[in-house]
Design an enzyme around this catalytic site. Structure first.
Site, mmCIF file in Angstrom:
data_model
loop_
_atom_site.group_PDB
_atom_site.id
_atom_site.type_symbol
_atom_site.label_atom_id
_atom_site.label_comp_id
_atom_site.label_asym_id
_atom_site.label_seq_id
_atom_site.Cartn_x
_atom_site.Cartn_y
_atom_site.Cartn_z
ATOM 1 N N GLY A 26 44.645 102.201 -11.842
ATOM 2 C CA GLY A 26 44.253 102.925 -13.051
ATOM 3 C C GLY A 26 42.831 102.623 -13.438
ATOM 4 O O GLY A 26 42.200 101.717 -12.902
ATOM 5 N N GLU A 27 42.364 103.382 -14.385
ATOM 6 C CA GLU A 27 40.975 103.281 -14.757
ATOM 7 C C GLU A 27 40.840 103.715 -16.208
ATOM 8 O O GLU A 27 41.429 104.693 -16.627
ATOM 9 C CB GLU A 27 40.184 104.239 -13.861
ATOM 10 C CG GLU A 27 38.720 104.080 -13.939
ATOM 11 C CD GLU A 27 38.039 104.707 -12.716
ATOM 12 O OE1 GLU A 27 38.718 105.329 -11.888
ATOM 13 O OE2 GLU A 27 36.819 104.540 -12.626
ATOM 14 N N GLY A 28 40.088 102.941 -16.963
ATOM 15 C CA GLY A 28 39.867 103.330 -18.355
ATOM 16 C C GLY A 28 38.412 103.172 -18.692
ATOM 17 O O GLY A 28 37.611 102.798 -17.838
ATOM 18 N N THR A 29 38.082 103.424 -19.945
ATOM 19 C CA THR A 29 36.682 103.316 -20.336
ATOM 20 C C THR A 29 36.204 101.867 -20.239
ATOM 21 O O THR A 29 35.047 101.592 -20.020
ATOM 22 C CB THR A 29 36.496 103.783 -21.794
ATOM 23 O OG1 THR A 29 37.534 103.187 -22.563
ATOM 24 C CG2 THR A 29 36.579 105.284 -21.887
ATOM 25 N N GLY A 31 37.350 99.529 -18.063
ATOM 26 C CA GLY A 31 37.390 98.911 -16.739
ATOM 27 C C GLY A 31 38.513 99.452 -15.889
ATOM 28 O O GLY A 31 38.961 100.582 -16.089
ATOM 29 N N ASP A 150 48.681 103.839 -30.704
ATOM 30 C CA ASP A 150 48.360 104.657 -29.533
ATOM 31 C C ASP A 150 49.601 104.906 -28.682
ATOM 32 O O ASP A 150 49.552 104.839 -27.462
ATOM 33 C CB ASP A 150 47.259 103.974 -28.710
ATOM 34 C CG ASP A 150 46.585 104.937 -27.731
ATOM 35 O OD1 ASP A 150 46.683 106.163 -27.933
ATOM 36 O OD2 ASP A 150 45.988 104.458 -26.749
#
Lengths: 444, 258
Positions: A26-29, A31, A150
């Site tokens: 996965g990838e987020g803002t 990291g 969230d």
């Protein structure tokens, strides 16, 4: 511990060698998220999801998102809350790694599998068990004055094979807050909750809000478990800071009818309700028809619970504790700990698919070839010698709180948008038709 | 847990008196005495408060920062971690934990303007950011701290003593010049402060305390510790402080590695 023949391992900090990297999941803002296996004798092979936080770009050290997550999860010990196993620091690039118990599945994938692959609903036992456990975890958070802020299907994790199979874990505490005695108004954190799951009081600009925002999101998730479609799939207005989300409110009002000061007395005090009087107050919404959308008899316990979660007035909205006590959970089929077993004997077990893993990315991210963000089919995997041999039938990976990797084969889910009244000015926006808004509203 | 002290890491990690105020071996070697260590901690607790005043952050952030600072030095020596960097970094970390984030740039700006940094110890943003991570590690990633302020308000109401809140509140603030926050549940500290405040303000509280059924010996011990601060450490002679600070290393090795 160090294998001198392997230059990659030599370069790694000692703590990283406790883990054998499988790949990126996965990838987020903030990291990346990795799947790894533990190497220690007692836990050998146990899968771990590792979330890497980069230094914030503004030169302000550890991101507040990481601090919230560490601070709250270090204190939370509950069956239905994701477990933070370890935190590590890499001083070389000043990054922070959070290691979580790994959960195979999440509701985003489970729902998608039913919608796109099986074309059949999730069985009632599973829906009820998932919902009960979400509420159970949320009740724990709320009774400790934590608002998650969230909640959405991709943040509701479900454990795969093993002792905790089918157990729900609420993940991603990057926006969670303690609200017992905030030093600043909660609205100072900017917009929270992905727009489709955002409560009407937030959409109308409430300055103070409560744990009821989480219950609205659970209501949206409940409906989505029943119908396999997001309940209120509004188009996000991304102009400016905290813009007025007319389309999202429009979607909600169309289904639930117009809110009235009668049912929701504090409505009149909400900034956007006042400011957009003619836009939203002028429209007429007829035929509220939530029960027809979720295809539940209006008098069923399921529908009763759902409508109490989707109560406009946050003060009247059902709490997690009250919801756990609802008739729905006392009627057959009763909810269970393993949500993924068949509802009744003889029913087929649903096997949920593996989450894509990018096998070409190393922990430092530096070895990732440019194409590594896309979904690699197993035969395309480029495995480094240090990487774990993954069984052909590897399980889905999952990880708290991440944005999913872009997937080539992700089907768009657009039918709902066709009902949109407005012409979408930003129709070139790739998020427009996606099932999940890719752009989280995440401001610090 | 975040709002339940009894289930919190703070509660589980309360220390005995022999676990605070001791001098770690590395500090003993440098000649630091228990008294020196006490003075340095008082001085830098005041420094945190002073710095926070310039940054306009609230008392709870200050209290959390001082609690971090004091907790760190039960585990790390002054020889290894420079308190002149640890103190402002604790404030920086506490500001994030308490959702009142201050910019590192602003923090460092004020660090350079007020003592002790105005006298030559120059730390830059990168030093603060690196220390932030080392502090997280030294704190074992436990960041939730409970304070006496909230129970104080409730207890004063219950005792019908809300009129002495200003006095008692400032006694609570002063309790952070000691290690009490590491050793006792916050409501016990609040009670000790009420006890002192009621004596100063000549209020009758004996019956109220008796009905609470708390261990009055513990309350009195906490009160004694605070009174000891007022009597002996409120105004520390500069030469005593300088003598203690002079025993700190003149430079700190950047012991960062992995």
């Amino acid at each position: 511990m160090v294998d001198p023949g392997n230059p990659r391992q030599r370069a790694r900090p000692a703590w990283l060698q406790q883990y054998e990297l499988v790949g990126k999941i996965g990838e987020g803002t903030y990291g990346l998220v990795y799947l790894a296996r533990r190497q220690q004798p007692l836990h050998r092979g146990v899968r771990i999801a590792i979330k890497k936080f980069k230094q914030s770009k503004e030169g302000d050290g550890v991101s507040p998102t990481a601090i919230r997550e560490i601070m709250l999860l270090r204190e939370c010990i509950h069956d239905n809350i994701v477990k933070l196993v370890n935190v590590h620091i890499n001083y070389v690039d000043m990054s922070l790694y959070l290691a979580f118990d790994y959960a195979e599945h999440d509701l985003y994938e489970i729902i998608r599998h039913h919608r796109e692959k099986l074309s059949s609903p999730i069985n009632q036992y599973t829906v009820k068990s998932l919902l009960w456990q979400i509420l159970n975890g949320l009740n724990y958070l709320h009774s400790n004055w934590i608002i998650h802020r969230d909640l959405k299907p991709s943040n509701i994790l479900v454990m795969g094979d093993g002792e905790e199979q089918g157990v729900v874990k609420i993940g991603d505490f990057g926006l969670a807050r303690v609200h017992q005695a905030p030093l600043k108004p909660l609205c100072d954190n900017g917009v929270v909750v992905t727009i489709w799951y955002r409560a009407p009081e937030l959409l109308l600009g409430a300055k103070h809000y409560t744990s009821a925002v989480d219950m609205w999101a659970v209501g949206c998730i409940f409906a989505e478990l029943l119908t396999l479609k997001p309940l209120f799939q509004g188009i996000e207005d991304k102009n400016g800071q905290n813009p007025f989300q007319l389309d999202q409110l429009d979607k909600i009002f169309k289904t639930l009818g117009h809110p009235t000061a009668d049912r929701w007395p504090t409505l009149l005090n909400l900034p956007f309700w006042q400011a957009n009087r003619n836009l939203i107050q002028g429209r007429k919404y007829e035929n509220p028809g939530l029960y027809s959308i979720v295809q539940q008899p209006a008098k069923s316990p399921a529908f009763d619970l759902l409508s109490k979660m989707l109560e406009y007035d946050p003060a009247k909205r059902i709490s997690a504790a009250q919801a756990l006590d609802h008739q729905y959970f006392r009627t057959e089929p009763l909810p269970g700990r393993n949500a993924l077993v068949p509802g009744s004997p003889g029913e087929k077990v649903v096997h949920y698919p593996a989450r894509p893993v990018d096998y070409s990315t190393d922990f430092d991210g530096s070895t990732a070839p440019p194409q590594s963000n896309t979904n690699l089919a197993p035969q395309q995997q480029q495995r480094g010698e240090h990487m774990m041999q993954v069984p052909a039938m590897h399980q889905p990976l999952h990880l708290p709180a991440i944005q999913r990797m872009p997937q080539n084969n992700m089907n768009n889910f657009s039918s709902v948008n066709q009902q949109g009244r407005r012409k979408e000015p930003d129709s070139g926006n790739q998020n427009y038709n996606n099932y999940q808004p890719l752009n989280k509203s995440r401001r610090m | 847990m975040a709002a339940n002290f009894w289930a919190s890491s703070h509660c589980k990690k309360l220390l005995d008196s022999d676990e605070v105020g001791h001098v770690l071996p590395a500090d003993q070697e440098r000649g630091l005495t228990a008294e020196d260590v006490k003075l340095i901690k008082i001085y830098l607790s005041s420094y945190i408060k002073n710095l926070a005043g310039h940054l306009k952050v609230r008392q709870r952030v200050v209290a959390t920062a001082i609690a971090y600072f004091r907790r760190i030095y039960t585990r790390k020596s002054f020889t290894e971690f420079d308190p002149r960097l640890v103190a402002p970094t604790c404030l920086y970390l506490a500001s994030k934990a308490e959702e009142s984030t201050v910019a590192a740039k602003l923090l460092v700006f004020y660090m350079k303007k007020i003592p002790p940094e105005d006298k030559g110890f120059r730390y830059e943003i990168k030093d603060v950011l690196e220390m932030e991570m080392r502090l997280l590690e030294a704190l074992d990633y436990y960041l939730v701290i409970y304070h006496p302020y909230r129970p104080l308000i409730q207890l004063l109401q219950d005792a019908g003593l809300s009129d002495i809140i200003v006095t008692v509140w400032s006694i609570v603030n002063d309790s952070y010049r000691t290690d009490l926050i590491l050793m006792h549940p916050p409501f016990m500290i609040a009670l000790a402060c009420i006890y002192i405040g009621s004596v100063i303000k000549d209020k009758e509280t004996r019956t109220w305390f008796e009905e609470l059924r708390v261990d009055m010996n513990v309350i009195k011990n906490i009160a004694m510790e605070i009174l000891d601060f007022y009597e002996n450490y409120r105004n520390i002679p500069e030469e005593r402080l300088n003598a203690a600070m002079a025993k700190l290393p003149q430079s700190y090795v950047n012991a960062v590695g992995d």
